[in-house]
Design an enzyme around this catalytic site. Structure first.
Site, PDB file in Angstrom:
ATOM      1  N   SER A   1       1.031  -1.653   0.129  1.00 56.04           N
ATOM      2  CA  SER A   1      -0.274  -0.140   0.210  1.00 56.04           C
ATOM      3  C   SER A   1       1.259   1.466   0.156  1.00 56.04           C
ATOM      4  O   SER A   1       1.362   1.712  -1.069  1.00 56.04           O
ATOM      5  CB  SER A   1      -0.892   0.103   1.478  1.00 56.04           C
TER       6      SER A   1
ATOM      7  N   ASP B   1      -9.730  -4.676  -5.428  1.00 53.54           N
ATOM      8  CA  ASP B   1      -8.796  -3.493  -4.610  1.00 53.54           C
ATOM      9  C   ASP B   1      -9.218  -2.126  -4.964  1.00 53.54           C
ATOM     10  O   ASP B   1      -8.431  -2.075  -6.440  1.00 53.54           O
ATOM     11  CB  ASP B   1      -7.328  -4.122  -4.158  1.00 53.54           C
TER      12      ASP B   1
ATOM     13  N   HIS C   1      -8.351  -5.158  -0.913  1.00 55.78           N
ATOM     14  CA  HIS C   1      -6.238  -4.813  -0.447  1.00 55.78           C
ATOM     15  C   HIS C   1      -5.910  -4.816   0.777  1.00 55.78           C
ATOM     16  O   HIS C   1      -7.187  -5.198   1.772  1.00 55.78           O
ATOM     17  CB  HIS C   1      -7.168  -3.393   0.104  1.00 55.78           C
TER      18      HIS C   1
END
Length: 316
Positions: free
Chosen positions: A166, A246, A278
């Site tokens: 991320s 995601d 995600h």
């Protein structure tokens, strides 16, 4: 008697927090629970926390696999940056501790998991500068006389990897770019792994721009890397994971396509997990796809010759 104070109003709302007209921030997630380092009796991995810099404060958790030959054993080193939208989470949170412990054990590698500064206490670009300071700290052990004995005796700085998920995936890109642009003497950056990385083109862009007062707008190269930056990545291989459900999936795929077109001379692979969200591998680490992702991450560190020169896209 009527109050002269104006009512508190929400003036901005982002995926991770909202901003009130009095400047107060309200985060949507509670602070993460941190766990202390410990010696794992099952895997033999030991872990400890170290201070990399005191001004500003930058720390890291180091994991080292079981040492069977104290005098000669050398391990590849993985520098890892956690996710959390540049404003939450920690290298010391249990999901990251467990992941890094597994990587250290199964890849037979030293892992340095970076605790970088977070907004609002330390706004962007603190995350980038702290992570770069951590990488330079790693490089300070190249002659065997750095501040940490584990790295002095057992780190093979000819086999260094950078990873992150991320926000940490975005940070990993900036580190590889710095290595390719200005170098890092004594360190050979073999590969970079980005798990569900953040780049421009999503609803998070406005939040990133708010957290980074000095920015170049939506085309800021840290979130929208131009071809000339991609071409300078200072590593041989890149592995990118995306998840079908995601919202960052298109950003990761776009990075993959732009990297292939940039003129960069390395090898890049994209792995997509279908019907996953995600950072699913942290939320459900024992599911089939999470185990596959972790194994692929580990294989990326252990492989000697890399993938074929032509890019590969895998789906699960």
């Amino acid at each position: 008697m009527a109050s002269n104070s104006s009512p508190k109003e929400i003036i901005k709302e982002f995926p991770f927090f909202r901003v009130y007209n009095d400047g107060r921030l309200e985060f949507f997630r509670p602070p993460c629970v941190k766990v202390p380092p410990f010696d794992d009796p099952i895997s033999g991995v030991r872990s400890k926390d170290v201070v990399i810099s005191s001004q500003p404060t930058v720390s890291a958790r180091i994991f080292i696999p079981k040492v069977t030959n104290p005098d000669k054993q050398k391990f590849p080193l993985v520098l890892y940056m956690h996710g959390g939208g540049f404003c939450t989470f920690s290298a010391f949170a249990k999901p990251y501790h467990d992941f890094c412990n597994t990587v250290s054990s199964q890849a037979n590698a030293i892992v340095v998991s970076v605790e970088y500064g977070l907004f609002p206490d330390r706004p962007i670009p603190a995350c980038y500068e702290d992570s770069w300071a951590a990488l330079k700290w790693v490089a300070s052990h190249v002659s065997g006389n750095g501040p940490d004995p584990w790295l002095n005796h057992h780190a093979d700085l000819g086999r260094v990897f950078i990873g992150g998920d991320s926000a940490g995936g975005n940070i990993a890109h900036t580190l590889a770019l710095r290595v390719g642009s200005i170098g890092l003497p004594g360190v050979n950056l073999v590969g970079v792994t980005m798990i569900h990385p953040f780049f421009g083109g999503t609803e998070d862009d406005e939040m990133w721009l708010y957290m980074c007062a000095s920015n170049g707008g939506p085309q800021d190269p840290r979130i929208k890397p131009p071809a000339e930056d991609l071409a300078r990545l200072g590593c041989e291989r890149v592995l990118i994971f995306v998840a079908e459900r995601d919202y960052l999936c298109p950003a990761g795929k776009n990075y993959y396509e732009e990297l292939k077109k940039s003129g960069w001379k390395g090898r890049v692979e994209l792995v997509e997990h279908l019907d996953e969200k995600h950072v699913f591998y942290l939320r459900n680490p024992t599911c089939t796809n999470a185990l596959e992702l972790t194994n692929k991450f580990i294989s990326f560190i252990k492989q000697n010759n890399g993938s074929p020169r032509n890019s590969i896209e895998s789906k699960y």
